[in-house]
Design a protein around this motif. Structure first.
Motif, short mmCIF file in Angstrom:
data_model
loop_
_atom_site.label_atom_id
_atom_site.label_comp_id
_atom_site.label_asym_id
_atom_site.label_seq_id
_atom_site.Cartn_x
_atom_site.Cartn_y
_atom_site.Cartn_z
N LEU A 34 50.64 41.62 35.68
CA LEU A 34 49.90 41.97 36.89
C LEU A 34 48.43 41.61 36.73
N GLY A 35 47.92 40.92 37.72
CA GLY A 35 46.52 40.52 37.75
C GLY A 35 46.19 40.00 39.12
N PRO A 36 44.99 39.51 39.32
CA PRO A 36 44.58 39.00 40.64
C PRO A 36 45.49 37.91 41.18
N ASN A 40 49.06 40.25 45.31
CA ASN A 40 49.47 40.20 46.71
C ASN A 40 50.98 40.09 46.90
N ALA A 41 51.70 39.90 45.79
CA ALA A 41 53.16 39.90 45.87
C ALA A 41 53.72 41.31 46.00
N VAL A 42 52.89 42.30 45.77
CA VAL A 42 53.33 43.69 45.94
C VAL A 42 53.50 43.95 47.43
N PRO A 59 39.21 46.60 39.08
CA PRO A 59 38.89 47.23 40.37
C PRO A 59 39.43 46.44 41.55
N GLU A 60 39.35 45.11 41.48
CA GLU A 60 39.83 44.28 42.59
C GLU A 60 41.34 44.41 42.77
#
Length: 332
Positions: A34-36, A40-42, A59-60
């Motif tokens: 999980l990372g930036p 958005n796949a969540v 935080p992002e």
């Protein structure tokens, strides 16, 4: 009620599916960390994300999770240096972890690394397979009577201390808070400088915090006994890799065993046998005959995987039901 796993391996799927007794808890798995790049796949409405040591909850990333309605970040590990807790609190996302999962698993692996380096069993194994039974180059040393310095005496450090005392070692320890039961059992607490100066073997069992990053650095290595052995099964960034390499080159460090590495998210838990690894530091470390590297394997036992799954799933279920899990599990 959906929980999305990141950094999921086949053994994670088997363990969590086996121990999921909640029919309302839907488990889905992604192999990527999980990372930036993937947050958005969540999907909107996902109740929880379940993450591991190399997932990056900046935080992002947490802001995106909050916007998608995620209520829980469940760490299936004890360490939490990869989660920005203040941002999670800001958005009301609960953060839970597994504070103790078979601490003996990690402690025993640290001992296995120590014995492998000390008695050169890995070299002997390969040599005998080639029908070479010579003992030249396999000289070790007794653990009995040596002074072992343990940095961090939580559950894992405690287990390691007890094993080392069983070998007949003198065990000294440094921690912010001493354990009176360990002290009564024979562990001598001291300041960090004394531990560095007196230890023949130093084993790290503390969490990574902003205050102890690069705890093992050039200045501290210079205070150690010449020919010291260092074992790290905790977090990679406790060690300044460049400084340790210099210590190995000069002989100040005689042996190094690491199950963790500062840049491990690019390497560990992957099969890179057909790849060119462009990390010069890890390549340099692996070139030393007195260095043993394992790929974050210390936790990896049947008992630990079961405890991780049971604890994580029970925490998620409790939070979904409006209940509070054990306080030691909760970070936010």
């Amino acid at each position: 009620m959906k929980t999305l796993f990141f950094s999921a391996k086949p053994y994670d799927k088997i363990s969590f599916n086996t121990h999921n007794s909640n029919p309302h808890l839907q488990l889905e798995y992604l192999e990527t960390h999980l990372g930036p790049h993937i947050v958005n796949a969540v999907e909107d409405g996902t109740f929880a994300v379940c993450v591991f040591v190399n997932d990056r909850l900046t935080p992002e990333v947490i802001e995106v999770l909050a916007a998608k309605g995620v209520k829980v970040i469940a760490l299936r590990c004890a360490g939490f240096n990869n989660v920005h807790l203040e941002t999670a609190k800001k958005y009301g996302i609960r953060v839970c972890r597994v504070p103790a999962y078979s601490p003996e698993a990690v402690a025993e692996h640290a001992v296995a690394m120590l014995l492998t380096l000390n008695r050169k069993t890995h070299k002997a194994y390969n040599r005998v397979r080639e029908q070479n039974f010579s003992l030249n180059g396999l000289l070790g040393f007794n653990l009995h009577g040596k002074t072992v310095g343990v940095v961090g005496t939580g559950k894992i450090g405690e287990a390691f201390c007890k094993i080392m005392m069983g070998f007949g070692c003198k065990v000294i320890a440094y921690d912010i808070v001493s354990d009176p039961e360990l002290a009564a059992a024979g562990v001598s607490y001291c300041n960090f400088e004394t531990l560095l100066q007196q230890s023949d073997i130093i084993s790290l069992h503390c969490p990574l915090t902003p205050d102890n990053r690069y705890l093992i650095n050039k200045a501290n290595i210079a205070q150690m006994k010449k020919g010291v052995t260092i074992i790290n099964t905790s977090r990679g960034a406790l060690i300044n890799t460049g400084d340790v390499i210099e210590g190995l080159k000069t002989g100040q460090i005689a042996y190094l065993g690491i199950d963790v590495y500062e840049q491990e998210e690019k390497l560990f838990f992957k099969d890179l046998s057909g790849s060119i690894i462009d990390d010069d530091a890890i390549q340099r470390l692996m070139s030393f005959p007195n260095v043993l590297v394992t790929g974050h394997q210390a936790f990896f036992t049947e008992e630990a995987l079961k405890q991780i799954a049971v604890t994580t799933l029970s925490s998620i279920t409790a939070l979904a039901n409006g209940e509070e899990p054990d306080a030691q599990r909760m970070l936010a």
